[in-house]
Design an enzyme around this catalytic site. Sequence first.
Site, PDB file in Angstrom:
ATOM      1  N   ARG A  38     -39.877   2.104 -73.860  1.00 56.99           N
ATOM      2  CA  ARG A  38     -39.647   3.518 -73.525  1.00 56.99           C
ATOM      3  C   ARG A  38     -40.203   4.471 -74.592  1.00 56.99           C
ATOM      4  O   ARG A  38     -39.631   5.550 -74.811  1.00 56.99           O
ATOM      5  CB  ARG A  38     -38.151   3.804 -73.341  1.00 56.99           C
ATOM      6  CG  ARG A  38     -37.551   3.205 -72.086  1.00 56.99           C
ATOM      7  CD  ARG A  38     -37.772   4.114 -70.880  1.00 56.99           C
ATOM      8  NE  ARG A  38     -37.205   3.504 -69.689  1.00 56.99           N
ATOM      9  CZ  ARG A  38     -36.053   3.882 -69.133  1.00 56.99           C
ATOM     10  NH1 ARG A  38     -35.375   4.888 -69.636  1.00 56.99           N
ATOM     11  NH2 ARG A  38     -35.618   3.267 -68.069  1.00 56.99           N
ATOM     12  N   ARG A  94     -37.944  10.912 -73.103  1.00 56.08           N
ATOM     13  CA  ARG A  94     -37.304  12.203 -73.348  1.00 56.08           C
ATOM     14  C   ARG A  94     -37.031  12.539 -74.804  1.00 56.08           C
ATOM     15  O   ARG A  94     -36.716  13.682 -75.115  1.00 56.08           O
ATOM     16  CB  ARG A  94     -36.014  12.295 -72.535  1.00 56.08           C
ATOM     17  CG  ARG A  94     -36.286  12.522 -71.055  1.00 56.08           C
ATOM     18  CD  ARG A  94     -35.038  12.354 -70.227  1.00 56.08           C
ATOM     19  NE  ARG A  94     -34.565  10.980 -70.363  1.00 56.08           N
ATOM     20  CZ  ARG A  94     -33.536  10.466 -69.721  1.00 56.08           C
ATOM     21  NH1 ARG A  94     -32.833  11.227 -68.914  1.00 56.08           N
ATOM     22  NH2 ARG A  94     -33.192   9.214 -69.888  1.00 56.08           N
ATOM     23  N   ARG A  99     -43.056  16.514 -68.295  1.00 56.20           N
ATOM     24  CA  ARG A  99     -42.078  16.169 -67.267  1.00 56.20           C
ATOM     25  C   ARG A  99     -41.682  17.410 -66.452  1.00 56.20           C
ATOM     26  O   ARG A  99     -41.555  17.347 -65.233  1.00 56.20           O
ATOM     27  CB  ARG A  99     -40.866  15.546 -67.957  1.00 56.20           C
ATOM     28  CG  ARG A  99     -39.661  15.263 -67.105  1.00 56.20           C
ATOM     29  CD  ARG A  99     -39.853  14.007 -66.293  1.00 56.20           C
ATOM     30  NE  ARG A  99     -38.638  13.698 -65.551  1.00 56.20           N
ATOM     31  CZ  ARG A  99     -38.266  14.315 -64.443  1.00 56.20           C
ATOM     32  NH1 ARG A  99     -39.013  15.274 -63.930  1.00 56.20           N
ATOM     33  NH2 ARG A  99     -37.159  13.988 -63.841  1.00 56.20           N
ATOM     34  N   ASP A 143     -42.562   3.208 -63.603  1.00 61.39           N
ATOM     35  CA  ASP A 143     -41.173   2.749 -63.584  1.00 61.39           C
ATOM     36  C   ASP A 143     -41.092   1.463 -62.776  1.00 61.39           C
ATOM     37  O   ASP A 143     -41.909   1.248 -61.877  1.00 61.39           O
ATOM     38  CB  ASP A 143     -40.242   3.807 -62.975  1.00 61.39           C
ATOM     39  CG  ASP A 143     -38.797   3.524 -63.356  1.00 61.39           C
ATOM     40  OD1 ASP A 143     -38.369   3.932 -64.447  1.00 61.39           O
ATOM     41  OD2 ASP A 143     -38.101   2.847 -62.574  1.00 61.39           O
ATOM     42  N   TYR A 167     -30.875  -2.791 -57.944  1.00 62.63           N
ATOM     43  CA  TYR A 167     -30.915  -1.370 -57.563  1.00 62.63           C
ATOM     44  C   TYR A 167     -31.081  -1.209 -56.052  1.00 62.63           C
ATOM     45  O   TYR A 167     -30.526  -0.297 -55.447  1.00 62.63           O
ATOM     46  CB  TYR A 167     -32.060  -0.655 -58.304  1.00 62.63           C
ATOM     47  CG  TYR A 167     -31.806  -0.489 -59.785  1.00 62.63           C
ATOM     48  CD1 TYR A 167     -31.040   0.583 -60.269  1.00 62.63           C
ATOM     49  CD2 TYR A 167     -32.315  -1.388 -60.710  1.00 62.63           C
ATOM     50  CE1 TYR A 167     -30.798   0.737 -61.619  1.00 62.63           C
ATOM     51  CE2 TYR A 167     -32.074  -1.246 -62.067  1.00 62.63           C
ATOM     52  CZ  TYR A 167     -31.316  -0.180 -62.520  1.00 62.63           C
ATOM     53  OH  TYR A 167     -31.070  -0.031 -63.860  1.00 62.63           O
TER      54      TYR A 167
HETATM   55  O1  CP3 Z   1     -41.575   2.176 -71.813  1.00 61.15           O
HETATM   56  C1  CP3 Z   1     -42.281   3.156 -71.474  1.00 61.15           C
HETATM   57  O2  CP3 Z   1     -42.507   4.126 -72.214  1.00 61.15           O
HETATM   58  C2  CP3 Z   1     -42.961   3.101 -70.112  1.00 61.15           C
HETATM   59  C3  CP3 Z   1     -42.279   3.663 -69.027  1.00 61.15           C
HETATM   60  C4  CP3 Z   1     -41.009   3.041 -68.443  1.00 61.15           C
HETATM   61  C5  CP3 Z   1     -40.019   3.840 -67.817  1.00 61.15           C
HETATM   62  N1  CP3 Z   1     -39.095   3.017 -67.236  1.00 61.15           N
HETATM   63  C6  CP3 Z   1     -40.044   5.304 -67.777  1.00 61.15           C
HETATM   64  C7  CP3 Z   1     -38.804   6.046 -67.424  1.00 61.15           C
HETATM   65  C8  CP3 Z   1     -40.613   1.708 -68.294  1.00 61.15           C
HETATM   66  C9  CP3 Z   1     -41.266   0.442 -68.830  1.00 61.15           C
HETATM   67  C10 CP3 Z   1     -39.403   1.709 -67.524  1.00 61.15           C
HETATM   68  C11 CP3 Z   1     -38.696   0.484 -67.131  1.00 61.15           C
HETATM   69  C12 CP3 Z   1     -37.418   0.585 -66.399  1.00 61.15           C
HETATM   70  N2  CP3 Z   1     -37.022   1.519 -65.500  1.00 61.15           N
HETATM   71  C13 CP3 Z   1     -36.400  -0.391 -66.488  1.00 61.15           C
HETATM   72  C14 CP3 Z   1     -36.462  -1.651 -67.293  1.00 61.15           C
HETATM   73  C15 CP3 Z   1     -36.229  -1.389 -68.723  1.00 61.15           C
HETATM   74  C16 CP3 Z   1     -34.888  -0.832 -69.065  1.00 61.15           C
HETATM   75  O3  CP3 Z   1     -34.851   0.283 -69.606  1.00 61.15           O
HETATM   76  O4  CP3 Z   1     -33.885  -1.495 -68.780  1.00 61.15           O
HETATM   77  C17 CP3 Z   1     -35.339   0.023 -65.653  1.00 61.15           C
HETATM   78  C18 CP3 Z   1     -34.030  -0.692 -65.429  1.00 61.15           C
HETATM   79  C19 CP3 Z   1     -35.763   1.234 -65.020  1.00 61.15           C
HETATM   80  C20 CP3 Z   1     -35.020   2.006 -64.003  1.00 61.15           C
HETATM   81  C21 CP3 Z   1     -34.748   3.379 -64.459  1.00 61.15           C
HETATM   82  N3  CP3 Z   1     -35.709   4.345 -64.609  1.00 61.15           N
HETATM   83  C22 CP3 Z   1     -33.507   3.938 -64.786  1.00 61.15           C
HETATM   84  C23 CP3 Z   1     -32.185   3.205 -64.759  1.00 61.15           C
HETATM   85  C24 CP3 Z   1     -33.745   5.260 -65.140  1.00 61.15           C
HETATM   86  C25 CP3 Z   1     -32.700   6.313 -65.439  1.00 61.15           C
HETATM   87  C26 CP3 Z   1     -32.172   6.195 -66.802  1.00 61.15           C
HETATM   88  C27 CP3 Z   1     -32.822   7.204 -67.674  1.00 61.15           C
HETATM   89  O5  CP3 Z   1     -33.185   6.847 -68.800  1.00 61.15           O
HETATM   90  O6  CP3 Z   1     -32.932   8.356 -67.221  1.00 61.15           O
HETATM   91  C28 CP3 Z   1     -35.129   5.504 -65.060  1.00 61.15           C
HETATM   92  C29 CP3 Z   1     -35.850   6.754 -65.356  1.00 61.15           C
HETATM   93  C30 CP3 Z   1     -36.943   6.711 -66.358  1.00 61.15           C
HETATM   94  N4  CP3 Z   1     -37.922   5.749 -66.416  1.00 61.15           N
HETATM   95  C31 CP3 Z   1     -37.200   7.683 -67.357  1.00 61.15           C
HETATM   96  C32 CP3 Z   1     -38.376   7.265 -68.031  1.00 61.15           C
HETATM   97  C33 CP3 Z   1     -39.092   7.984 -69.141  1.00 61.15           C
HETATM   98  C34 CP3 Z   1     -36.398   8.952 -67.595  1.00 61.15           C
HETATM   99  C35 CP3 Z   1     -36.514   9.864 -66.423  1.00 61.15           C
HETATM  100  C36 CP3 Z   1     -36.940  11.279 -66.745  1.00 61.15           C
HETATM  101  O7  CP3 Z   1     -37.804  11.523 -67.609  1.00 61.15           O
HETATM  102  O8  CP3 Z   1     -36.417  12.176 -66.087  1.00 61.15           O
END
Ligand code: CP3
Length: 346
Positions: free
Chosen positions: A26, A30, A39, A76, A151
Amino acid sequence: MTALERKVLQVLNGETLSPPPVWLMRQAGRYLPEYRATRRQAGSFLDLCYTPDMAVEVTLQPIRRYGFDAAILFSDILVIPDALRRNVRFEEGHGPRMDPIDAEGIARLDPLPVSSHLKPVIETVSRLRTELPGETTLLGFCGAPWTVATYMIAGHGTPDQAPARLFAYRYPQAFGRLLDLLADVSADYLVEQLDAGADAVQIFDSWAGVLGEEEFARYAVEPVKRMIASVRARRPQARIIAFAKGAGVLLKTYRQQTGADAIGLDWSVPLSFAAELQKDGPVQGNLDPMRVVAGGNSLDEGIDRILDRLGNGPLIFNLGHGITPQADPAHVTQLLARVRRGGETS
Ligand code: CP3
């Protein structure tokens, strides 16, 4: 600069580098003001994932700011259910939502549109390879079938993925079909990412830790093994990292059973056990993301301990899970400086 000189790839090929290469799960997100600005421009999170201009930009942001050794494609894991027409949305403050699927819905799932739906993500990968510095490893990724399925069944995140565990006991056949379908479309998706220029890929099984021993074998190991076999049958040289968060002692045989080159370790994996796992091949991890929020000595000590115990073998330095929005960007600068000078200097 050839691919062979990309450090994360070198470690995935079994080399030990000192200092170890570093990237953070990640790393685009944010905690970075420049991410928040893009974003806001994007409107919805999925628009950000599906607009190559913006997805390339946010992938590059942490590389420009910090010079990480690897860039991870910005997307994602839930773009797969979105491509399967589950109506995925990311609501502010609620995390991801989608239409929950039942046994009938699983029987009707159509994998056909997945590849065309994800074309913009593949375009992002190819553009990244041309825009990234030559020495930066480009990582593609997808979710593991189990984690993505949790999910899809619940329709949102839950604290322990009880809905998917329950569904798997009640409807083992339908659940098996869902995992097989996810494994197959995800393997195709990884092959497309590799062909577009990803040097390696990571499979995220973030919810592996809620499974019992037998279920871990059936729902975490088997589908990932099937995916990796499918990718390697087509791309024998593919380099693959598998991250099964919370798997604990079950990691002992996970690499061998799945065929992954490297395994990701969360912060609960004891370093003595991590050193054992490293005898079988490269490991990635495993700093507690809260140490990056805390900064100061807690950050330095956590880094030094990992370098001390794992620095003499094939290691990709990373966190044990994603960096959180509260992390201070200055603490990431501190982390990189410390990892790159090899921890405490004498
Ligand atoms: O790592 C990186 O920088 C690359 C991008 C990336 C994102 N999600 C961007 C993201 C990667 C590799 C993921 C993987 C992901 N997504 C996983 C597996 C890894 C982990 O963290 O467990 C999972 C379970 C998800 C599903 C997911 N996406 C959730 C549960 C959420 C909400 C939680 C949160 O942090 O808001 C997301 C949203 C998400 N994916 C964001 C980002 C940058 C935040 C959303 C936003 O910017 O509004």
